[in-house]
Every structure is written in structure tokens, then in C-alpha cells.
Design a protein around this motif. Structure first.
Motif, PDB file in Angstrom:
ATOM      1  N   LYS B 122       0.852  -1.184   0.000  1.00  0.00           N
ATOM      2  CA  LYS B 122       0.000   0.000   0.000  1.00  0.00           C
ATOM      3  C   LYS B 122       0.884   1.229   0.000  1.00  0.00           C
ATOM      4  N   LEU B 123       0.270   2.405  -0.017  1.00  0.00           N
ATOM      5  CA  LEU B 123       1.015   3.635  -0.275  1.00  0.00           C
ATOM      6  C   LEU B 123       2.120   3.896   0.758  1.00  0.00           C
ATOM      7  N   VAL B 284     -13.624   7.914 -14.164  1.00  0.00           N
ATOM      8  CA  VAL B 284     -12.326   7.904 -14.852  1.00  0.00           C
ATOM      9  C   VAL B 284     -11.192   7.816 -13.834  1.00  0.00           C
ATOM     10  N   VAL B 285     -11.291   8.642 -12.771  1.00  0.00           N
ATOM     11  CA  VAL B 285     -10.222   8.645 -11.767  1.00  0.00           C
ATOM     12  C   VAL B 285     -10.089   7.271 -11.114  1.00  0.00           C
ATOM     13  N   LYS B 286     -11.247   6.677 -10.738  1.00  0.00           N
ATOM     14  CA  LYS B 286     -11.231   5.376 -10.085  1.00  0.00           C
ATOM     15  C   LYS B 286     -10.571   4.330 -10.990  1.00  0.00           C
ATOM     16  N   THR B 287     -10.946   4.360 -12.267  1.00  0.00           N
ATOM     17  CA  THR B 287     -10.408   3.384 -13.208  1.00  0.00           C
ATOM     18  C   THR B 287      -8.904   3.558 -13.391  1.00  0.00           C
ATOM     19  N   PHE B 288      -8.457   4.826 -13.517  1.00  0.00           N
ATOM     20  CA  PHE B 288      -7.028   5.054 -13.717  1.00  0.00           C
ATOM     21  C   PHE B 288      -6.231   4.595 -12.508  1.00  0.00           C
ATOM     22  N   VAL B 289      -6.751   4.863 -11.304  1.00  0.00           N
ATOM     23  CA  VAL B 289      -6.017   4.465 -10.096  1.00  0.00           C
ATOM     24  C   VAL B 289      -5.930   2.945  -9.998  1.00  0.00           C
ATOM     25  N   ARG B 290      -7.021   2.257 -10.349  1.00  0.00           N
ATOM     26  CA  ARG B 290      -7.046   0.810 -10.156  1.00  0.00           C
ATOM     27  C   ARG B 290      -6.336   0.064 -11.283  1.00  0.00           C
ATOM     28  N   ASP B 291      -6.565   0.491 -12.514  1.00  0.00           N
ATOM     29  CA  ASP B 291      -6.130  -0.321 -13.653  1.00  0.00           C
ATOM     30  C   ASP B 291      -4.979   0.278 -14.445  1.00  0.00           C
ATOM     31  N   TRP B 292      -4.243   1.228 -13.876  1.00  0.00           N
ATOM     32  CA  TRP B 292      -3.135   1.854 -14.592  1.00  0.00           C
ATOM     33  C   TRP B 292      -2.117   0.797 -15.029  1.00  0.00           C
ATOM     34  N   GLU B 293      -1.688   0.856 -16.284  1.00  0.00           N
ATOM     35  CA  GLU B 293      -0.719  -0.099 -16.851  1.00  0.00           C
ATOM     36  C   GLU B 293      -1.164  -1.540 -16.658  1.00  0.00           C
ATOM     37  N   PHE B 294      -2.418  -1.805 -16.977  1.00  0.00           N
ATOM     38  CA  PHE B 294      -2.951  -3.163 -16.853  1.00  0.00           C
ATOM     39  C   PHE B 294      -2.292  -4.060 -17.900  1.00  0.00           C
ATOM     40  N   LEU B 309      -1.975   2.110  -9.855  1.00  0.00           N
ATOM     41  CA  LEU B 309      -1.225   3.358  -9.892  1.00  0.00           C
ATOM     42  C   LEU B 309      -0.602   3.612  -8.514  1.00  0.00           C
ATOM     43  N   LEU B 310      -1.442   3.604  -7.479  1.00  0.00           N
ATOM     44  CA  LEU B 310      -0.936   3.844  -6.119  1.00  0.00           C
ATOM     45  C   LEU B 310      -0.568   2.533  -5.448  1.00  0.00           C
ATOM     46  N   THR B 311      -1.488   1.561  -5.472  1.00  0.00           N
ATOM     47  CA  THR B 311      -1.202   0.231  -4.953  1.00  0.00           C
ATOM     48  C   THR B 311      -0.972  -0.671  -6.144  1.00  0.00           C
ATOM     49  N   LYS B 312       0.288  -1.034  -6.373  1.00  0.00           N
ATOM     50  CA  LYS B 312       0.577  -1.901  -7.512  1.00  0.00           C
ATOM     51  C   LYS B 312       0.401  -3.344  -7.098  1.00  0.00           C
ATOM     52  N   THR B 313      -0.246  -4.130  -7.946  1.00  0.00           N
ATOM     53  CA  THR B 313      -0.360  -5.554  -7.646  1.00  0.00           C
ATOM     54  C   THR B 313       0.174  -6.350  -8.820  1.00  0.00           C
TER      55      THR B 313
END
Lengths: 154, 537
Positions: B122-123, B284-294, B309-313
Motif C-alpha cells: 500500500k502507499l 475515470v479517476v477510479k479506473t485510472f487508479v485501479r487499472d493503470w498499466e494493466f 497506480l498507487l497500490t501496484k499488484t
């Protein structure tokens, strides 16, 4: 396999359910007696719901439940049928059984009956219980099914 | 790397088997910051409220630093005690964890039960270079063995060591490895020969975000207002009550009626536009934070998914652990051909049972992923069957009765209040009629749309109204089959067919009894013919 006749459970299972019904009614009987003695309402009023409850739990329901239950064990699967109001008819293939339990409560031990419990890896129906078997039948069924349970390999 | 205790080793360079270890001392800071973080907003509000009344502030000022210091100490001390009293051991046959300040708990997880070793970041731990290590057993949720936190290198080493031991414990069981931002060298060495199955560039994310229209932000705002209401300089409820009692709404009304028609329409349009805009933006914000560089890749171990984006998995799902597929879509996005694919598997995906593998894709992109997992998507040749019409009729009837009952109660109360015929009473009647016809239309649509099928290897089901979804399960991966019937079902000869499946639910509701029995017999024959221990791995 749906056409196969179901095997009935042991008749003493009805007696066990009757006694369980009696135990459930007992607190209500005590409550009703206290209410009658307190003379808040006429003495016979608390008796009416308790008598109705007793008739249902001791007289009617055990017999209905006994008749609605049944099982059918074939060479590779067990079918368990139950339910008075809400029917349920579950089939568990032996090849999916993870482990088996034979359980006996004090009342059941008194009457020589037992519950056979099949555990599967599924989230729904993770354990299927078949109550009211003769203890000897339950253990021999367990041995029979255990032949099919090879190795748990999760 | 860090100092070591006399008996308990800390993050050393190597992990010895059967050696008690502690988690990183920095986790005290991470835990402390987390608890302080949750206390700091109310504290700020209190200080702010106090500052508005100057006399109180001057009295408070000399105490400010000691109070803040006390708050920090109160938060740090338990975190430190927790750290001091927690130790773990990578044994030769199990992982052990002992923790607890006063009452101790000792947990042991044998290697052949460990399904995946996941690292999550996490962050705040990420800023401190820490990861949380989870040894997942498929038990789900809080019963997992968790180490929070160890340093990134330590986490990586733990994963390597445990992975080696797990493979030693059970040669046949591949493990599901999930990790988080690994040091580069490790990745590049292991990942040779990976194939990219699916990725979402920013344009795709933007489209996805626009379709994920969400008004949750308004609910959050209302919640925040409720939470911190006592700190506001005025009382919200009183304000609204005054607004009506003082007939201030009449002022607003006369203000509006003073405007011309165009201004009114413009006002309403402005209101709607701003709500829509906020909804789109939050989606849009929610999607970018969750799925960035999917990115979804096929590796030797299974499917590997990276996002965030913030929490990378970074999760790896072995192919044989995929129990079923879900292809879901929405009422609007379906018109544009967008669908989402997720897997039902034994392991958990940050709390949810399903793993998103292609959250927003065209069917042509989904089909190769599905076939990679050993499933075939339904084609037109499938023999689809409908559930019993009586089931939908009964459901519609029950829902209509409930609506009618509520409507009746409202009508009686309103009529008693009004004491004479007012147009409002007719409106209640009209609303009830509209709701009932909507319910009927919905049930009819569902009956037309819902269907199921059986092909030689799979059971398929397609359900839903606003968010239709298709579920595909492998026949041999089911564990039991149940036919359940309520009183209404027995009367009208329909039932639910419920399959026991590991890690998820799979049920066909409202099937005709004959149909269900046929389906059950067919499925049972394919289940019973394959022993569980010999399921495809």
C-alpha cells in the motif's frame, strides 16, 4: 438415477426428533406455567400457544420430516433428499468427497443412530449431512465411500 | 542489512530454515502512521473548530505540542509492542507465526496447504520500502497468515524460499505467486518467454472510465457531512428545517419564477450537466487508479496480471486453478461491444472472489484468453434453454404484491391526512401502476434473456438485466449438484439447480424440474467419471 426408490431412514430417528421437540418446548411450558401462576391473564390463555407448538414440534413435524427424508447410495454417488416445505435433493459423487465424518449426539447414541457427513471442496454444499442412519450402516457406508476417496490433492 | 537480536534474527542476507525472525522494525513506523492518519483528520477538525473561537485557542496553545506528542506516543507504543512480540519461522515443513502482546497466538501453515505467496504494497509501506507478505491457503480473508511488513528484498527472498519449499512439499501442486513491484533483475530472468495476452493503454482506460459512471462521490460527501457535522459552524438539519419553516424556499421559488423560461432550462441543464460531469470524472479517476498499466501475460506458471497506480499488484494465477469464467457487461457498454472477463479461482483477489483478467475488452480479445484457460466461449450453435416461465411469473407477482401493499399503505395514510380528494392521491396510484408494469416488463425481459446450456465439457448460464453476465464452468470441476424447491416451486414445477463449486457460486434459478433433472444426470456422469485427485493440473 432420479427414478431409483429412496432408502428410508431408521424409524427411531422420528423418536429422536420427538424428544428434541420436547426439549425445545420445555422452556415455553415453564414460561406458560409461570404466566398462569402469576394470574396476569386467565390461566388457560398461555396454554393455548404452547399446546399448538407442542403438537407441531412433537406430533406433526418429526413424522413429516422423517417421511420427506431419504437417501440413495449407488456405486459412485450418494443422493440425499430432505425438506418438508423447502425441498432439497443433493447428489455428491464419491470422487469429490474430501473427508467423511460419522457423528453421534447423546440422544442419538441412546437410540443407536448416527449422522454421516460428507465434506466436499465446493463453496456451496461444503458439507452434506445425512442424519438418522443406524450406527452400523453409517460406518459401513463411510467405509464404502472411503474406498473412492483417494488422496486429497489440493 | 539491519541489526540482529541475540536470539531472534532480523532481515539478514539469507533466510535460514528453522530460524525465528522478526518483521522489519520500520513496520512500527508504517503501522503508527496508519493509525495516526486515521486520527489526524478528526484532530485537525477539532483544532480548526477550536481556532475559530480565539479565547479557547490561546488557552490551548501551550498544550498543543504535548497533546500531539501524546497522540503519537499512544499510537506508536502498541505498534512497537506488536512488533516486539511478533516472530515467524520458515520451518522445514511449515510456516509459523507467533504474535500477541498479552495473549499469544501461534499459527502454523504446512507447505502443502500454501496456495500462493502474495506481496502487497500500500502507499505508506511503499514509501518506506516495505511489503506485506501473505501466505494464502484458500481459507480466505482473515484466517490467512500475514506478515506486515518486511523489506522489499526480504519479501522477495521469502517468496523464493517458500516457493522452493512448497514445490518440494508437493511436486504436483504448482503455486500461485502474487507479488508486488519486484526488483528488476528477478523479473527479467524468470519471465523469458512470456506472452502478452491483454493490456489496457490510457485511451482504453479513458473509455472504460467513462463507462464506469459513478455517483458514489455524492454518497461519500453526504457521509462526510454527517460524520463531521458537529464541527460545522451551523447545524445542517436545523438549516434545512429553517429553510422550510421560514418559507425561505418561497424566496428561492420566486427567484426561479422570476427567471424566464430559457434561464430555467439553462439552470436545469447546468445542474444535470454538472452531476454527469462529476460522475464521469470520478469513474475515470477510479479506473485510472485501479487499472493503470494493466497487463495480462501468459507465463510458464500461469496467468500473470499487473496493474495499479498507487497500490501496484502483481498476481500469478495457475491455469488449473481457474474454476469458471465470468463474462460480464453493462446495459449500455454492451451496445458498444465492451465486455469484461474474470476468473473464479480458489485464491482471493484483494477481497473479491473473482479475478479480473480483462475488465474492459472486445469479445475478439476475450476469446483467446478464455481458450488459454481451457474454456470455449459460447457460440450460436449451443443448444440454449430457457428457465421455466412460471418462475418469472411468480416472481413478478410477488414483487407486484409487495409494491401494491406499500402503495396501499401510503395511499391510506395520505388519504387520511388530506381529508379530501387531492391530485396527490392520483399520483400515488399512478406511481404504483408504473412500478408494477416496470416489474412485469423486467420479469418478461429476464425470461426472454436468461438461458443456460450444456456442452460436452462445460455448463453455461447467461443471466441478468442491467448487468448481464455469462458464467462458464468446467463440468469436471464441480463438486456436488443440488435441486432445491420452495413451496411455490413445487406447486408450479420449477426448481433451482445449484452446483457446488470451489471458490464461487454457480446456480441456475427457476429451471423446469424435468430440465434440471436431465442437466443434473448429464453433469453428474461427467463428474463421477473423473476422480478429483486426477483432475487436470
Amino acid at each position: 438415477m432420479d427414478t431409483e426408490p429412496l432408502t428410508q431412514l431408521d424409524p427411531s430417528y422420528t423418536t429422536v426428533m420427538r424428544i428434541e421437540g420436547l426439549i425445545t418446548t420445555l422452556p415455553f411450558v415453564i414460561g406458560a406455567t409461570v404466566l398462569s401462576l402469576a394470574e396476569v391473564v386467565p390461566a388457560y390463555v398461555p396454554a393455548i400457544p404452547v399446546v399448538i407448538l407442542a403438537v407441531i414440534l412433537i406430533g406433526v413435524l418429526p413424522l413429516k420430516r422423517y417421511h420427506s427424508r431419504g437417501y440413495d447410495m449407488s456405486t459412485d454417488r450418494l443422493r440425499v433428499v430432505k425438506g418438508v416445505l423447502f425441498h432439497s435433493d443433493t447428489v455428491v459423487p464419491f470422487s469429490r468427497v474430501q473427508h467423511l465424518d460419522v457423528e453421534q449426539g447423546p440422544l442419538e447414541r441412546l437410540f443407536g443412530i448416527a449422522r454421516l457427513i460428507l465434506h466436499t471442496a465446493g463453496t456451496h454444499n461444503a458439507s452434506v449431512t445425512l442424519p438418522g442412519l443406524r450406527h452400523g450402516d453409517a460406518t459401513s457406508m463411510r467405509e464404502g465411500i472411503r474406498q473412492h476417496v483417494k488422496r486429497e490433492s489440493m | 542489512m539491519s541489526d540482529s537480536d541475540s536470539e531472534i534474527a532480523q532481515a539478514g542476507d539469507t533466510i535460514e530454515v528453522d530460524e525465528w525472525r522478526r518483521v522489519s522494525p520500520l513496520s512500527v513506523v508504517a503501522q503508527g502512521v496508519r493509525t495516526i492518519g486515521s486520527a489526524i483528520i478528526p484532530a485537525a477538525f477539532v483544532l480548526f473548530a477550536a481556532a475559530r473561537q480565539e479565547d479557547k485557542l490561546s488557552g490551548l496553545a501551550p498544550w498543543l505540542v504535548p497533546i500531539l506528542g501524546l497522540i503519537i506516543a499512544i499510537n506508536i507504543l502498541p505498534a512497537w509492542l506488536n512488533w516486539y512480540r511478533l516472530r515467524y519461522r520458515i520451518g522445514s515443513s511449515d510456516v509459523r507465526l507467533e504474535q500477541g502482546i498479552i495473549s499469544r497466538s501461534a499459527r502454523s501453515v504446512p507447505y502443502d496447504r500454501i496456495q500462493d505467496v502474495s506481496l502487497e504494497q500500500k502507499l505508506i509501506p511503499r514509501l518506506l520500502g516495505l511489503v506485506e507478505v501473505k501466505f494464502e491457503t484458500g481459507a480466505g480473508g482473515k484466517d490467512e497468515l500475514t506478515l506486515s511488513y518486511v523489506s522489499e528484498e526480504e519479501g522477495e527472498r521469502l517468496r523464493e524460499v517458500v516457493r522452493g519449499l512448497v514445490e518440494g512439499a508437493d511436486e504436483t501442486a504448482a503455486i500461485c505467486v502474487a507479488s508486488e513491484v519486484q526488483p528488476g533483475e528477478h523479473v527479467s530472468v524468470r519471465d523469458t518467454g512470456d506472452r502478452l495476452l491483454f493490456a489496457m493503454p490510457p485511451q482504453r482506460l479513458l473509455t472504460f472510465g467513462l463507462f464506469s459512471f459513478s455517483l458514489v462521490i455524492f454518497a461519500v460527501l453526504v457521509g462526510v457531512v454527517q460524520q463531521f457535522e458537529f464541527l460545522l459552524p451551523f447545524d445542517v438539519v436545523d438549516y434545512i428545517a429553517d429553510y422550510f419553516e421560514d418559507e425561505r424556499y418561497a424566496e428561492a421559488g420566486s427567484y426561479i419564477s422570476g427567471m424566464d423560461t430559457i434561464a430555467r432550462i439553462a439552470g436545469i441543464a447546468w445542474l444535470i450537466a454538472s452531476v454527469v460531469l462529476v460522475g464521469l470524472a470520478s469513474g475515470v479517476v477510479k479506473t485510472f487508479v485501479r487499472d493503470w498499466e494493466f497487463r495480462l501475460e501468459r507465463t510458464a506458471k500461469g496467468f500473470r496480471r499487473r496493474r495499479g497506480l498507487l497500490t501496484k499488484t502483481d498476481v500469478v494465477m495457475p491455469v488449473h486453478r481457474v474454476q469458471a469464467l465470468i463474462v460480464s457487461t453493462g446495459l449500455i457498454r454492451r451496445r458498444f461491444g465492451w465486455h469484461g472477463l474474470s476468473f473464479i479461482s480458489l485464491a482471493q483477489d484483494s477481497g473479491s472472489a473473482n479475478h479480473d483478467v480483462a475488465p474492459f475488452a472486445k469479445m475478439t480479445e476475450i476469446a483467446p484468453i478464455a481458450s488459454e484457460a481451457g474454456f470455449t466461449l459460447p457460440e450460436r450453435t449451443e443448444e440454449w434453454r430457457r428457465p421455466s416461465s412460471a418462475f418469472y411469473f411468480d416472481r413478478g407477482l410477488i414483487q407486484s404484491l409487495v409494491i401494491l401493499l406499500i402503495g396501499l399503505v401510503v395511499f391510506i395514510v395520505a388519504a387520511a391526512e388530506a381529508e379530501r380528494n387531492v391530485p396527490g392521491l392520483y399520483i400515488i396510484g399512478a406511481i404504483v401502476a408504473v412500478l408494477i408494469s416496470l416489474t412485469a416488463a423486467r420479469q418478461y425481459y429476464l425470461w426472454r434473456y436468461d438461458r443456460h446450456a450444456l456442452d460436452p465439457e462445460q455448463v453455461l448460464s447467461r443471466r441478468g438485466w442491467l448487468a448481464p453476465r455469462t458464467q462458464i464452468a468446467n463440468r469436471v470441476k464441480l463438486h456436488s449438484v443440488e435441486i432445491a424447491q420452495g413451496p411455490l416451486g413445487r406447486w408450479h414445477n420449477y426448481c433451482d439447480l445449484v452446483f457446488g463449486m470451489a471458490g464461487g457460486r454457480f446456480a441456475f434459478r427457476g429451471l423446469a424440474l424435468e430440465d434440471a433433472k436431465k442437466l443434473r444426470a448429464a453433469v453428474l456422469d461427467s463428474i463421477a467419471s473423473v476422480d478429483f485427485a486426477r483432475l487436470p493440473k
